[in-house]
Design a protein around this motif. Structure first.
Motif, PDB file in Angstrom:
ATOM      1  N   LYS A   7      51.012  60.930  20.058  1.00 38.92           N
ATOM      2  CA  LYS A   7      50.531  61.088  21.369  1.00 38.92           C
ATOM      3  C   LYS A   7      51.105  59.695  22.234  1.00 38.92           C
ATOM      4  O   LYS A   7      51.367  59.765  23.359  1.00 38.92           O
ATOM      5  CB  LYS A   7      49.043  60.967  21.337  1.00 38.92           C
ATOM      6  CG  LYS A   7      48.550  62.330  21.202  1.00 38.92           C
ATOM      7  CD  LYS A   7      47.090  62.448  21.139  1.00 38.92           C
ATOM      8  CE  LYS A   7      46.961  63.935  20.634  1.00 38.92           C
ATOM      9  NZ  LYS A   7      45.265  64.402  20.958  1.00 38.92           N
ATOM     10  N   LEU A   8      51.068  58.581  21.527  1.00 43.09           N
ATOM     11  CA  LEU A   8      51.691  57.285  22.090  1.00 43.09           C
ATOM     12  C   LEU A   8      53.053  57.766  22.269  1.00 43.09           C
ATOM     13  O   LEU A   8      53.614  57.350  23.415  1.00 43.09           O
ATOM     14  CB  LEU A   8      51.614  56.276  21.169  1.00 43.09           C
ATOM     15  CG  LEU A   8      50.098  55.854  20.735  1.00 43.09           C
ATOM     16  CD1 LEU A   8      49.945  54.786  19.771  1.00 43.09           C
ATOM     17  CD2 LEU A   8      49.533  55.058  22.280  1.00 43.09           C
ATOM     18  N   LYS A   9      53.841  58.308  21.313  1.00 42.15           N
ATOM     19  CA  LYS A   9      55.272  58.578  21.758  1.00 42.15           C
ATOM     20  C   LYS A   9      55.613  59.508  22.753  1.00 42.15           C
ATOM     21  O   LYS A   9      56.347  59.171  23.798  1.00 42.15           O
ATOM     22  CB  LYS A   9      55.850  59.247  20.724  1.00 42.15           C
ATOM     23  CG  LYS A   9      57.406  59.390  20.749  1.00 42.15           C
ATOM     24  CD  LYS A   9      57.959  59.935  19.390  1.00 42.15           C
ATOM     25  CE  LYS A   9      59.622  60.032  19.699  1.00 42.15           C
ATOM     26  NZ  LYS A   9      60.359  60.561  18.430  1.00 42.15           N
ATOM     27  N   LEU A  48      46.539  49.064  19.776  1.00 43.69           N
ATOM     28  CA  LEU A  48      46.129  50.337  20.275  1.00 43.69           C
ATOM     29  C   LEU A  48      45.762  50.054  21.640  1.00 43.69           C
ATOM     30  O   LEU A  48      46.272  50.689  22.553  1.00 43.69           O
ATOM     31  CB  LEU A  48      45.220  51.045  19.786  1.00 43.69           C
ATOM     32  CG  LEU A  48      44.700  52.381  20.330  1.00 43.69           C
ATOM     33  CD1 LEU A  48      46.004  53.270  20.445  1.00 43.69           C
ATOM     34  CD2 LEU A  48      43.504  52.903  19.281  1.00 43.69           C
ATOM     35  N   ILE A  49      44.971  49.064  21.914  1.00 44.38           N
ATOM     36  CA  ILE A  49      44.674  48.557  23.349  1.00 44.38           C
ATOM     37  C   ILE A  49      45.986  48.172  23.908  1.00 44.38           C
ATOM     38  O   ILE A  49      46.048  48.631  25.146  1.00 44.38           O
ATOM     39  CB  ILE A  49      43.567  47.579  23.200  1.00 44.38           C
ATOM     40  CG1 ILE A  49      42.157  48.162  22.630  1.00 44.38           C
ATOM     41  CG2 ILE A  49      43.565  46.815  24.520  1.00 44.38           C
ATOM     42  CD1 ILE A  49      41.322  46.880  22.384  1.00 44.38           C
ATOM     43  N   ALA A  50      46.643  47.253  23.467  1.00 38.76           N
ATOM     44  CA  ALA A  50      47.934  46.886  24.260  1.00 38.76           C
ATOM     45  C   ALA A  50      48.647  48.185  24.573  1.00 38.76           C
ATOM     46  O   ALA A  50      49.196  48.270  25.666  1.00 38.76           O
ATOM     47  CB  ALA A  50      48.655  45.901  23.441  1.00 38.76           C
ATOM     48  N   LEU A  51      48.947  48.941  23.653  1.00 41.74           N
ATOM     49  CA  LEU A  51      49.769  50.303  24.052  1.00 41.74           C
ATOM     50  C   LEU A  51      49.205  51.179  25.069  1.00 41.74           C
ATOM     51  O   LEU A  51      49.773  51.507  26.023  1.00 41.74           O
ATOM     52  CB  LEU A  51      49.997  50.920  22.796  1.00 41.74           C
ATOM     53  CG  LEU A  51      50.917  50.203  21.541  1.00 41.74           C
ATOM     54  CD1 LEU A  51      50.813  51.019  20.362  1.00 41.74           C
ATOM     55  CD2 LEU A  51      52.473  50.465  22.076  1.00 41.74           C
ATOM     56  N   SER A  52      47.804  51.437  24.886  1.00 42.29           N
ATOM     57  CA  SER A  52      47.245  52.244  25.833  1.00 42.29           C
ATOM     58  C   SER A  52      47.239  51.657  27.300  1.00 42.29           C
ATOM     59  O   SER A  52      47.516  52.236  28.268  1.00 42.29           O
ATOM     60  CB  SER A  52      45.754  52.130  25.616  1.00 42.29           C
ATOM     61  OG  SER A  52      45.416  52.890  24.390  1.00 42.29           O
ATOM     62  N   ARG A  53      47.117  50.398  27.269  1.00 46.65           N
ATOM     63  CA  ARG A  53      47.311  49.468  28.751  1.00 46.65           C
ATOM     64  C   ARG A  53      48.561  49.781  29.329  1.00 46.65           C
ATOM     65  O   ARG A  53      48.868  50.009  30.482  1.00 46.65           O
ATOM     66  CB  ARG A  53      46.917  48.130  28.569  1.00 46.65           C
ATOM     67  CG  ARG A  53      45.270  48.085  28.503  1.00 46.65           C
ATOM     68  CD  ARG A  53      45.020  46.391  28.330  1.00 46.65           C
ATOM     69  NE  ARG A  53      43.593  46.126  28.219  1.00 46.65           N
ATOM     70  CZ  ARG A  53      43.073  45.493  27.792  1.00 46.65           C
ATOM     71  NH1 ARG A  53      43.552  44.177  27.502  1.00 46.65           N
ATOM     72  NH2 ARG A  53      41.481  45.197  27.881  1.00 46.65           N
TER      73      ARG A  53
END
Length: 106
Positions: A7-9, A48-53
């Motif tokens: 999902k991040l990718k 995860l927080i850094a990537l989400s932001r």
């Protein structure tokens, strides 16, 4: 873990970012992002927080018991979005401030 990585990718790809560009935005190493996306690394909450932001994603923790209901709602919203693309539907917010109301407290 692999599902989160996928999902991040997908989110990174939708934003048109390379792993290197995402690394620069988050302070993570490009190699670390690669491992996260491939499910080969444990993901820290701070990462995860850094990537989400950086990817404009909303991170929410949901109690396990509520997960089926939340997933059903997400599927309904996604189905509605698909339908909305093919049919003209007038969608308005449930609530909005009128221009008059905005300045009342001033």
């Amino acid at each position: 873990m692999e599902d989160i990585g996928n999902k991040l990718k997908a989110a990174r790809t939708r934003k048109g970012l390379s792993q290197r560009e995402l690394a620069a935005k988050t302070g993570l190493l490009q190699a670390q992002i690669s491992k996260i996306e491939n499910g080969a690394s444990d993901l820290r909450v701070s990462s995860l927080i850094a990537l989400s932001r950086a990817l404009d994603l909303e991170l929410e923790l949901i109690p396990r018991k509520a997960l089926p209901a939340v997933e059903a709602l997400v599927r309904d919203v996604e189905s509605f979005a698909d339908l909305r693309g093919s049919v003209k539907i007038d969608v308005r917010p449930a609530y909005s401030l009128d221009d008059d109301e905005e300045g009342e407290d001033e």
